[in-house]
Design an enzyme around this catalytic site. Structure first.
Site, PDB file in Angstrom:
ATOM      1  CB  ILE A 154       0.367  -6.155  -3.796  1.00 35.86           C
ATOM      2  CG1 ILE A 154       1.239  -6.694  -2.674  1.00 35.86           C
ATOM      3  CG2 ILE A 154      -0.699  -5.233  -3.249  1.00 35.86           C
ATOM      4  CD1 ILE A 154       2.405  -7.516  -3.119  1.00 35.86           C
ATOM      5  CE  LYS A 167       5.928  -1.017  -1.137  1.00 36.21           C
ATOM      6  NZ  LYS A 167       6.649  -1.435  -2.286  1.00 36.21           N
ATOM      7  CG  ASP A 204       6.312   0.720  -5.239  1.00 36.89           C
ATOM      8  OD1 ASP A 204       5.444   1.219  -4.510  1.00 36.89           O
ATOM      9  OD2 ASP A 204       6.319  -0.484  -5.573  1.00 36.89           O
TER      10      ASP A 204
END
Ligand code: NAP
Length: 308
Positions: A14, A90, A168
């Site tokens: 990410i 997150k 997720d």
């Protein structure tokens, strides 16, 4: 807006896909160093852990925690205790209790804590929320399906406690739904399909309702092949709203309102900069609470072992 000096914790998928371009586009953010046991970035000081990075660079004023979820709390707390502003990728924690402690800790330290629900920054979300505000929702269908081998290659942590499995990505859908639906909604039933060699589900079907009796159905699946499906369709007393492509496309009563490319993380870093400048925190646990409820109340069924 005042500048802030950032340290990145965890240099994985990410960070490379999203954080780096967004940081480059955020004028007030200066990237100083990274902390990751193995990975590093070219031309940037790299340390194997958070503490070593902060020791070497006292000029760092903020960190972004982008490690697997079970590490979130200890790293975020350590940074907060050293007076740093913290962006939490997150989900903001592996449990609700640890997130509550981080909120208290940030308040005590007088620094900003930001639970970054990136999907809420998708182009169509704000307008969807505004349109739905005045309407009576009757039915919602959420489909959030992607190929785990494409989107989470080699991420063994996703199958372990705290990794959340299909939640997720599913929590992204829940982060949008909890932001745009005008009423709170509650889990009625959940079916969680867990591979025989994993602790977390590969697929989940969830049924919710809201206080007015609207039905909200969610279908999360990691076994998708081909392009992902990240869509939600909302029927109301004044017609239909569809938010598709992860929130990049908004259609209301057959009229295309927004169709544009995804740039969630630029919005996310702009919000972090704003929170730091105003010494405010933003931590909404509603999406994580929905996931916790699914684990608390769902039926668990065992399915085929997952082989990468
Ligand atoms: P990832 O590719 O596994 O990256 C995590 C990185 O953190 C890895 O380089 C890992 O190193 C490193 N790490 C492990 N322990 C560490 C420690 N103690 N200190 C510092 N770094 C450490 O995972 P990811 O996909 O980037 O996801 C990271 C987080 O972002 C997850 O919570 C995920 O939910 C969230 N997220 C992911 C996506 C996505 O599409 N992938 C999208 C949005 C948000 P090793 O590999 O050597 O252990």
């Amino acid at each position: 807006m005042s500048d802030f000096n950032l340290g990145l914790v965890g240099v994985g998928k990410i960070v490379r896909d999203q954080h780096l371009p967004a940081i480059a586009a955020t004028q007030s953010c200066n990237l100083i160093a990274t902390a990751d046991p193995h990975a590093s970035l070219a031309d940037l000081p790299a340390y194997q852990g958070l503490e070593a990075m902060l020791d070497a660079h006292p000029e760092i004023t903020a960190v972004a925690i982008c490690t697997p979820t079970h590490l979130r709390y200890s790293q975020a707390r350590a940074a907060l205790m050293r007076g740093k502003h913290v962006l939490l990728e997150k989900p903001p924690g592996a449990t609700l209790s640890e997130v509550e402690d981080l909120i208290a800790c940030a308040k005590k330290q007088g620094v900003s804590l930001f639970a970054a629900w990136h999907s809420r920054f998708a182009p169509g979300v704000a307008q969807a929320q505004q349109w739905l505000e005045e309407r009576q929702v009757q039915r919602v269908e959420i489909e959030w399906k992607e190929d785990v081998r494409v989107w989470h290659p080699g991420q063994a942590w996703i199958w372990q406690p705290g990794g959340m499995g299909v939640f997720d990505p599913g929590i992204n859908a829940l982060s949008i739904a909890t932001a745009i639906l005008p009423q709170p909604f509650f889990l009625q039933q959940a079916r969680l399909l867990v591979p025989s060699n994993a602790q977390t589900p590969i697929a989940a079907k969830l049924s919710f309702t809201d206080p007015t009796g609207a039905e909200i159905e969610a279908d999360f699946d990691f076994r998708q092949s081909g392009p992902p499906t990240w869509d939600m369709h909302i029927e109301t007393d004044e017609g239909c709203l569809s938010l598709t492509k992860g929130g990049c496309r908004l259609v209301i009563n057959d009229e295309v309102i927004i169709e544009t490319e995804e740039r969630e993380y630029q919005g996310l870093y702009a919000r972090f900069a704003e929170l730091i400048a105003n010494r405010r925190s933003e931590v909404d646990v509603a999406p994580l609470r929905q996931v916790a409820d699914a684990f608390l109340y769902g039926h668990r069924e065992t399915t085929d072992a997952f082989v990468e």
